[in-house]
Design a protein around this motif. Structure first.
Motif, PDB file in Angstrom:
ATOM      1  N   ASN A  87       0.789  -1.228   0.000  1.00  0.00           N
ATOM      2  CA  ASN A  87       0.000   0.000   0.000  1.00  0.00           C
ATOM      3  C   ASN A  87       0.824   1.282   0.000  1.00  0.00           C
ATOM      4  OD1 ASN A  87      -2.804   0.277  -0.370  1.00  0.00           O
ATOM      5  ND2 ASN A  87      -2.963   1.363   1.594  1.00  0.00           N
ATOM      6  N   HIS A  88       2.082   1.219  -0.407  1.00  0.00           N
ATOM      7  CA  HIS A  88       2.897   2.429  -0.528  1.00  0.00           C
ATOM      8  C   HIS A  88       2.524   3.196  -1.794  1.00  0.00           C
ATOM      9  CE1 HIS A  88       5.658   1.526   2.753  1.00  0.00           C
ATOM     10  NE2 HIS A  88       5.773   0.288   2.287  1.00  0.00           N
ATOM     11  N   ASP A  89       2.676   4.514  -1.744  1.00  0.00           N
ATOM     12  CA  ASP A  89       2.662   5.300  -2.974  1.00  0.00           C
ATOM     13  C   ASP A  89       3.994   5.057  -3.689  1.00  0.00           C
ATOM     14  OD1 ASP A  89       0.216   6.270  -2.252  1.00  0.00           O
ATOM     15  OD2 ASP A  89       0.743   8.380  -2.476  1.00  0.00           O
ATOM     16  N   VAL A  90       3.931   4.894  -5.009  1.00  0.00           N
ATOM     17  CA  VAL A  90       5.128   4.540  -5.773  1.00  0.00           C
ATOM     18  C   VAL A  90       5.325   5.523  -6.927  1.00  0.00           C
ATOM     19  CG1 VAL A  90       6.227   2.786  -7.240  1.00  0.00           C
ATOM     20  CG2 VAL A  90       4.936   2.094  -5.198  1.00  0.00           C
ATOM     21  N   LEU A  91       6.562   5.975  -7.098  1.00  0.00           N
ATOM     22  CA  LEU A  91       6.973   6.754  -8.265  1.00  0.00           C
ATOM     23  C   LEU A  91       7.908   5.869  -9.082  1.00  0.00           C
ATOM     24  CD1 LEU A  91       7.424   9.280 -10.008  1.00  0.00           C
ATOM     25  CD2 LEU A  91       9.138  10.023  -8.338  1.00  0.00           C
ATOM     26  N   ALA A 106       8.594   7.629 -18.125  1.00  0.00           N
ATOM     27  CA  ALA A 106       9.866   7.198 -18.711  1.00  0.00           C
ATOM     28  C   ALA A 106      10.976   8.195 -18.393  1.00  0.00           C
ATOM     29  CB  ALA A 106       9.733   7.036 -20.217  1.00  0.00           C
ATOM     30  N   THR A 107      10.590   9.438 -18.082  1.00  0.00           N
ATOM     31  CA  THR A 107      11.576  10.469 -17.750  1.00  0.00           C
ATOM     32  C   THR A 107      11.168  11.136 -16.442  1.00  0.00           C
ATOM     33  OG1 THR A 107      10.376  12.170 -18.993  1.00  0.00           O
ATOM     34  CG2 THR A 107      12.028  10.898 -20.199  1.00  0.00           C
ATOM     35  N   PHE A 108      12.110  11.819 -15.819  1.00  0.00           N
ATOM     36  CA  PHE A 108      11.821  12.464 -14.540  1.00  0.00           C
ATOM     37  C   PHE A 108      12.357  13.891 -14.569  1.00  0.00           C
ATOM     38  CE2 PHE A 108      12.515  12.992  -9.816  1.00  0.00           C
ATOM     39  CZ  PHE A 108      11.172  13.017  -9.503  1.00  0.00           C
ATOM     40  N   GLY A 109      11.708  14.719 -15.410  1.00  0.00           N
ATOM     41  CA  GLY A 109      12.084  16.116 -15.492  1.00  0.00           C
ATOM     42  C   GLY A 109      11.423  16.932 -14.402  1.00  0.00           C
ATOM     43  N   GLY A 110      11.607  18.249 -14.480  1.00  0.00           N
ATOM     44  CA  GLY A 110      11.088  19.143 -13.440  1.00  0.00           C
ATOM     45  C   GLY A 110       9.583  19.100 -13.297  1.00  0.00           C
ATOM     46  N   ARG A 111       8.863  19.025 -14.438  1.00  0.00           N
ATOM     47  CA  ARG A 111       7.401  19.036 -14.365  1.00  0.00           C
ATOM     48  C   ARG A 111       6.861  17.756 -13.735  1.00  0.00           C
ATOM     49  NH1 ARG A 111       5.567  20.355 -20.338  1.00  0.00           N
ATOM     50  NH2 ARG A 111       7.224  18.834 -20.724  1.00  0.00           N
ATOM     51  N   SER A 158       4.632  14.817  -9.083  1.00  0.00           N
ATOM     52  CA  SER A 158       4.742  13.759  -8.073  1.00  0.00           C
ATOM     53  C   SER A 158       4.610  14.334  -6.666  1.00  0.00           C
ATOM     54  CB  SER A 158       6.070  13.013  -8.223  1.00  0.00           C
ATOM     55  OG  SER A 158       7.169  13.847  -7.917  1.00  0.00           O
ATOM     56  N   ALA A 159       5.149  15.541  -6.464  1.00  0.00           N
ATOM     57  CA  ALA A 159       5.033  16.179  -5.146  1.00  0.00           C
ATOM     58  C   ALA A 159       3.576  16.517  -4.828  1.00  0.00           C
ATOM     59  CB  ALA A 159       5.896  17.434  -5.110  1.00  0.00           C
ATOM     60  N   GLU A 160       2.827  16.857  -5.864  1.00  0.00           N
ATOM     61  CA  GLU A 160       1.427  17.239  -5.682  1.00  0.00           C
ATOM     62  C   GLU A 160       0.511  16.010  -5.590  1.00  0.00           C
ATOM     63  OE1 GLU A 160      -1.752  19.887  -8.293  1.00  0.00           O
ATOM     64  OE2 GLU A 160       0.392  20.333  -8.416  1.00  0.00           O
ATOM     65  N   PHE A 161       0.905  14.949  -6.255  1.00  0.00           N
ATOM     66  CA  PHE A 161       0.030  13.802  -6.463  1.00  0.00           C
ATOM     67  C   PHE A 161       0.279  12.670  -5.467  1.00  0.00           C
ATOM     68  CE2 PHE A 161      -0.335   9.784  -9.120  1.00  0.00           C
ATOM     69  CZ  PHE A 161      -1.716   9.715  -9.068  1.00  0.00           C
TER      70      PHE A 161
END
Length: 471
Positions: A41-45, A186-191, A196-199
């Motif tokens: 049940n963890h949130d995952v990025l 597939a990428t982890f840019g600034g947006r 991810s911080a918001e979601f």
């Protein structure tokens, strides 16, 4: 503990039987890391290249949680940016959840909502949707969100590129705040990082490859070509010489895609073995073309980036970038159409001098230099038409201005300086941006002044040519 079997995840027998039938033998790295976290049940990025098994990485634990049909309201939601990807994910749900009896539904635009509404009213456990169609049906009162406990956001970087952030925020406002979230990109840019911080809430980041890296199973090569016609000749040569098993040709624009399709269908590939898909093609046309490609009934698919993330075909032998995408991360997704499911593939890129700027940016993202090959001697190199040459030079000027705002434009200056006389130089300057007023003054005001001061007739000033210009 090293995970080498799906049995180690303690999934139910219905899911394990389906996995076995699908031929999955050993979990991929993204599955090894994501499935246990999701089950806890963890949130995952998750940062994972396409073709690495990420769809099963979130579907297996998700289907394990909702287990069996219950009630009428959806209990899980998967959002994806395009109808093609929604359809692909929904097909994966059918395959992996075939023994669970779970009711799932794909929601996307491009067709009337009547059939989708009827399915919703019968009851559904899992929704796979584009943000726009989900919100449309929610606002019609056809989707009850109170029971949603898991939300997956797939291809988050593409969501950002396509401007879906307002719709995503609207979705987040209407679903329960107490839920598990999984975000894949597939990428982890600034947006994506801001999203991810918001979601996500205290997410655990899973990154199985370096950001935006290209699949290990894909070999890449660049051919430098001078112009469009030579690109066409090279395409003709490659398809005839290598007898590509199954190839996707990516074009930047709809018109280029259509031109490639017409040329190949007329001269290179049998017309019933090639299709073209882009945003102007109808929904059914696009679906039928992709199905025929997946089934091996067509050899060549010409596409714009609308299809870059919606095709999951195990044996695409080649991807050809007829021209480069202007959203550089899309290069990763384009070539990710080959080298899937442990098959090898080749990505071939055609490069003009105006695209050199873009490939340097792409190489920075993928953290490698793409090897270059000389043009085969059999390929006829065409002379570059004047208009195409000028367009490429102007594009290079614009690229230099992006890097250096003080750059004035060598192409325009050089062109004006090399004209034979002042009269022609003045005409050239009048065509430069922001020079109409100056040109008008130069052509009319100064000639008039010369007449008033010297009394010389207008016809004499015209005959004097460069002297009038110097005054």
């Amino acid at each position: 503990m090293e995970i080498t079997s799906f049995e180690q995840f303690e999934l139910n027998r219905q899911l394990l039987n389906a996995v076995t039938e699908l031929g999955y033998t050993e979990p991929t790295p993204i599955q090894q890391k994501t499935i246990p976290l999701s089950l806890e049940n963890h949130d995952v990025l998750g940062i994972a290249q396409t073709g690495t098994g990420k769809t099963a990485a979130y579907l297996l634990p998700l289907l394990m949680k909702i287990k069996y049909p219950q009630g009428t309201n959806p209990r899980a939601l998967i959002l994806a940016p395009t109808r093609e990807l929604v359809m692909q994910i929904n097909e994966a749900v059918s395959a992996i959840g075939k023994y669970t009896g779970l009711r799932h539904l794909a929601l996307y635009g491009g067709l009337g909502p009547k059939t989708q509404i009827e399915a919703l009213q019968k009851g559904v456990d899992l929704l796979v949707a584009t943000p726009g169609r989900f919100l449309d049906l929610y606002r019609l009162g056809e989707i009850v969100t109170k029971d949603i406990r898991t939300m997956v956001l797939d291809e988050a970087d593409k969501m950002m590129d396509m401007g879906f952030m307002p719709q995503i925020r609207s979705v987040l406002e209407v679903i329960p705040t107490k839920r598990q979230n999984l975000l894949f990109s597939a990428t982890f840019g600034g947006r994506v990082e801001r999203l991810s911080a918001e979601f996500l809430e205290a997410p655990i980041k899973v990154e199985v490859t370096p950001q935006a890296s290209t699949a290990d199973m894909v070999s890449q090569v660049i051919y430098e070509v001078p112009n469009f016609r030579t690109k066409v000749n090279l395409l003709d040569y490659l398809i005839n010489k290598d007898a590509f098993q199954r190839v996707i040709i990516f074009a930047r624009t709809k018109s280029t895609a259509e031109n490639i399709y017409k040329f190949l269908a007329r001269k290179v590939v049998e017309s019933d073995r090639i299709r073209v898909i882009h945003a102007n093609k109808g929904q059914n046309t696009r679906i039928n073309a992709m199905e025929a490609f997946k089934e091996g009934n067509i050899q060549v698919l010409v596409a714009t980036d609308v299809a870059a993330r919606g095709i999951d075909v195990a044996q695409v032998s080649h991807v050809i970038n007829f021209d480069l995408p202007l959203i550089y991360e899309d290069y990763v997704h384009r070539i990710g159409r080959t080298g899937r499911a442990n098959h090898t593939g080749e990505a071939i890129t055609f490069l003009t001098m105006a695209e050199e700027y873009h490939v340097q940016k792409i190489e920075r993202i993928i953290r490698m230099t793409i090897p270059r090959k000389p043009l085969p001697t059999e390929v006829e190199v065409m002379e570059t038409p004047f208009d195409e040459q000028q367009a490429m030079l102007r594009e290079i000027d614009e690229q230099r201005r992006k890097e250096d705002p003080t750059f004035l434009g060598a192409f325009h200056e050089k062109k004006a300086k090399n004209l034979p006389n002042a009269k022609d130089r003045l005409k050239a300057k009048s065509k430069l941006p922001g020079s109409k007023k100056a040109a008008s003054q130069g052509n009319n005001g100064r000639s008039g002044a010369a007449n008033r001061k010297t009394g010389t007739p207008v016809s004499a000033v015209k005959r004097s040519g460069s002297r009038g210009g110097r005054r």
